[in-house]
Design a protein around this motif. Sequence first.
Motif, PDB file in Angstrom:
ATOM      1  N   SER A 267       0.806  -1.304  -0.070  1.00 13.03           N
ATOM      2  CA  SER A 267       0.053  -0.147  -0.014  1.00 13.03           C
ATOM      3  C   SER A 267       0.684   1.219   0.038  1.00 13.03           C
ATOM      4  O   SER A 267       0.844   2.384  -0.430  1.00 13.03           O
ATOM      5  N   TRP A 268       1.863   1.361   1.026  1.00 11.32           N
ATOM      6  CA  TRP A 268       2.867   2.236   0.848  1.00 11.32           C
ATOM      7  C   TRP A 268       3.534   2.458  -0.461  1.00 11.32           C
ATOM      8  O   TRP A 268       3.508   3.537  -1.044  1.00 11.32           O
TER       9      TRP A 268
ATOM     10  N   ILE B 147       0.930   4.199  -2.752  1.00 13.40           N
ATOM     11  CA  ILE B 147       0.743   5.553  -2.532  1.00 13.40           C
ATOM     12  C   ILE B 147       1.647   6.561  -3.100  1.00 13.40           C
ATOM     13  O   ILE B 147       1.475   7.658  -3.749  1.00 13.40           O
ATOM     14  N   ILE B 148       3.194   6.062  -2.957  1.00  6.96           N
ATOM     15  CA  ILE B 148       4.170   6.532  -3.353  1.00  6.96           C
ATOM     16  C   ILE B 148       4.199   7.000  -4.833  1.00  6.96           C
ATOM     17  O   ILE B 148       4.333   7.823  -5.277  1.00  6.96           O
TER      18      ILE B 148
ATOM     19  N   TYR C  10       1.398   9.254  -6.078  1.00  9.07           N
ATOM     20  CA  TYR C  10       1.759  10.784  -5.541  1.00  9.07           C
ATOM     21  C   TYR C  10       2.804  11.317  -6.657  1.00  9.07           C
ATOM     22  O   TYR C  10       2.624  12.303  -7.212  1.00  9.07           O
TER      23      TYR C  10
ATOM     24  N   PHE D 185       2.404  15.787   0.361  1.00  9.68           N
ATOM     25  CA  PHE D 185       2.253  14.479   0.506  1.00  9.68           C
ATOM     26  C   PHE D 185       1.555  14.074   1.711  1.00  9.68           C
ATOM     27  O   PHE D 185       0.886  12.936   1.570  1.00  9.68           O
ATOM     28  N   VAL D 186       1.715  14.636   2.790  1.00  9.79           N
ATOM     29  CA  VAL D 186       0.778  14.132   4.044  1.00  9.79           C
ATOM     30  C   VAL D 186      -0.673  14.390   3.630  1.00  9.79           C
ATOM     31  O   VAL D 186      -1.465  13.604   3.917  1.00  9.79           O
TER      32      VAL D 186
ATOM     33  N   TYR E 288      -2.019  14.248   0.640  1.00 14.49           N
ATOM     34  CA  TYR E 288      -2.373  13.112  -0.217  1.00 14.49           C
ATOM     35  C   TYR E 288      -2.560  11.987   0.465  1.00 14.49           C
ATOM     36  O   TYR E 288      -3.456  10.973   0.156  1.00 14.49           O
ATOM     37  N   PHE E 289      -1.461  11.563   1.210  1.00 12.88           N
ATOM     38  CA  PHE E 289      -1.493  10.245   2.247  1.00 12.88           C
ATOM     39  C   PHE E 289      -2.944  10.032   2.874  1.00 12.88           C
ATOM     40  O   PHE E 289      -3.505   8.927   2.762  1.00 12.88           O
ATOM     41  N   TRP E 290      -3.278  11.245   3.432  1.00 12.04           N
ATOM     42  CA  TRP E 290      -4.423  10.907   4.514  1.00 12.04           C
ATOM     43  C   TRP E 290      -5.925  11.020   3.596  1.00 12.04           C
ATOM     44  O   TRP E 290      -6.800  10.347   3.972  1.00 12.04           O
TER      45      TRP E 290
ATOM     46  N   VAL F 138      -6.091   9.552   0.378  1.00 10.39           N
ATOM     47  CA  VAL F 138      -6.170   8.144  -0.066  1.00 10.39           C
ATOM     48  C   VAL F 138      -6.695   7.218   1.157  1.00 10.39           C
ATOM     49  O   VAL F 138      -7.658   6.584   0.903  1.00 10.39           O
ATOM     50  N   ARG F 139      -6.067   7.601   2.148  1.00 12.49           N
ATOM     51  CA  ARG F 139      -6.423   6.502   3.347  1.00 12.49           C
ATOM     52  C   ARG F 139      -7.826   6.852   3.788  1.00 12.49           C
ATOM     53  O   ARG F 139      -8.775   5.858   4.078  1.00 12.49           O
TER      54      ARG F 139
END
Length: 508
Positions: free
Chosen positions: A135-136, A139-140, A143, A152-153, A155-157, A159-160
């Motif tokens: 998953s990581w 996401i990378i 992004y 990035f923070v 974007y990460f949250w 998607v989650r």
Amino acid sequence: MGFYVRRSENIDVLILAEGTFPYVKGGVSTWIYQLITGLKEFKFGVVFLGSRPEDYGRIKYELPDNLVHLEVHFLFSKLERPPINPVTGEDKYLTMIRELHRWFRTSADFPDYAKGLEFYNRELSQELFLYGDVSWEFIIENYMKNCPDQSFVDYFWTVRNIHIPVWIVSKIASQIRGFKVVHSPSTGYAGFLGSLISFSTGKPFILTEHGIYTRERKIDLLNADWIEDRRTFLQKELGEVDYLRQIWVKFFEGLGRFSYEAANPIISLFEKARQIQISYGASPEKTKVIPNGVDVKGLREVLKKRKKEIPKVISLIGRVVPIKDIKTFIKAMRIVVNSIPDAEGWIVGPEDEDPDYARECHFLVETLGLENNVKFLGFQNIKEILPKTGILTLTSISEGMPLVVIEGFAAGVPAVTTDVGSCRQLIYGGLDEEDIKLGKAGEVVPIANPSALAQAYIKMLSDEEYWRKCQKTALLRVERYYSLERFLDSYRNIYREALEVWQELALS
């Protein structure tokens, strides 16, 4: 996960209520309550899907006896998430994550294995999505491909947070027992739950859309201040939506298509909404229109309480939230009071859903010097409000078929609304030629236009003959086309047909 208020495994119709009954008053909640209390020959269950426990208070309705099952879940509660443990996944899971993301973002058909509960609960598990190395990596990868200039923070949250409810919903679907037919009043996460249940059990899935969920979420997202647009001025183009909002919008469009594929029938409240459903991917042969209905006989008693003179009171009955555009109503009242100094604007509805917006509305009233003319009354019994009201108004930027307008008609109150949802059909007629011939039951104006609203209010309050003509039309229209009996008969037939399908399934 979740909890039960009532529990049964002998349910005829299981209603999936996303953010509505029984924790929120009015609108779709009232519609659900009407169905349950009006169709006592069926045993109902309700699955409530909320955001977080702290977003809701106590249950707002007296629960009917034929509501035999009520379970409550929160899609964004941290308590619903598994404990943090690193998970190592095989390459095939990275492919699955890519595919899942693609299905929700594009108009691609959903493969059969993504319609089954096993896919979410065993193959691509929530633990793997939340804590897996694949998953990581996904996401990378996305992004860097799509929005490397944004945070990035964020974007990460994004998607989650978008995808977490998918697994919570799939677990709910795997644990529900003892129902015959499932009915969702929206697409979204409730529609996704209904689809998973129907795909995995074959049981009938009825979908009723009050507004168009996907469009309403677009409006919410475009106005949301919790999604920060971090692009510079030079990076923005006119009309372009930033990437994080695009992710949310595409996701809800994907949930809509998923629901349309599973459901039959797909019901809307007015013809224009049915056409929009088709444009979003619903099969025309599965669609039908069933308008809302109100207790015409009961509201006739309210009509008897009206005094002879027309009250110079304009009532907006609804939640104090941005989508109702309360601020435009307040600005219109400033123009009305300049012409009719003793006119009053009553805002009748709860203010706790968006306290910041409610405070802004109060501040606007003070700023415009309307403290003596505009009153915030909170939640009230409309049977007490309507006899004192000269005009019922809605200034919303999106609506389905607002029950309150129909209730106002039955109580002899003409309406001025914005041109949203079914308001034009309700006020000018449109169900058939006879409906159009009845004439106007008020006025329809463009959205976000205080001047047009004010002129419509002034016209109706200044011309008694015109007001009484509109009142006569309103009374005739609601009695002929929007009675509660007609509404309940339509759903009684829908449920009976669905139960026959369930019975054939059970015997086969």
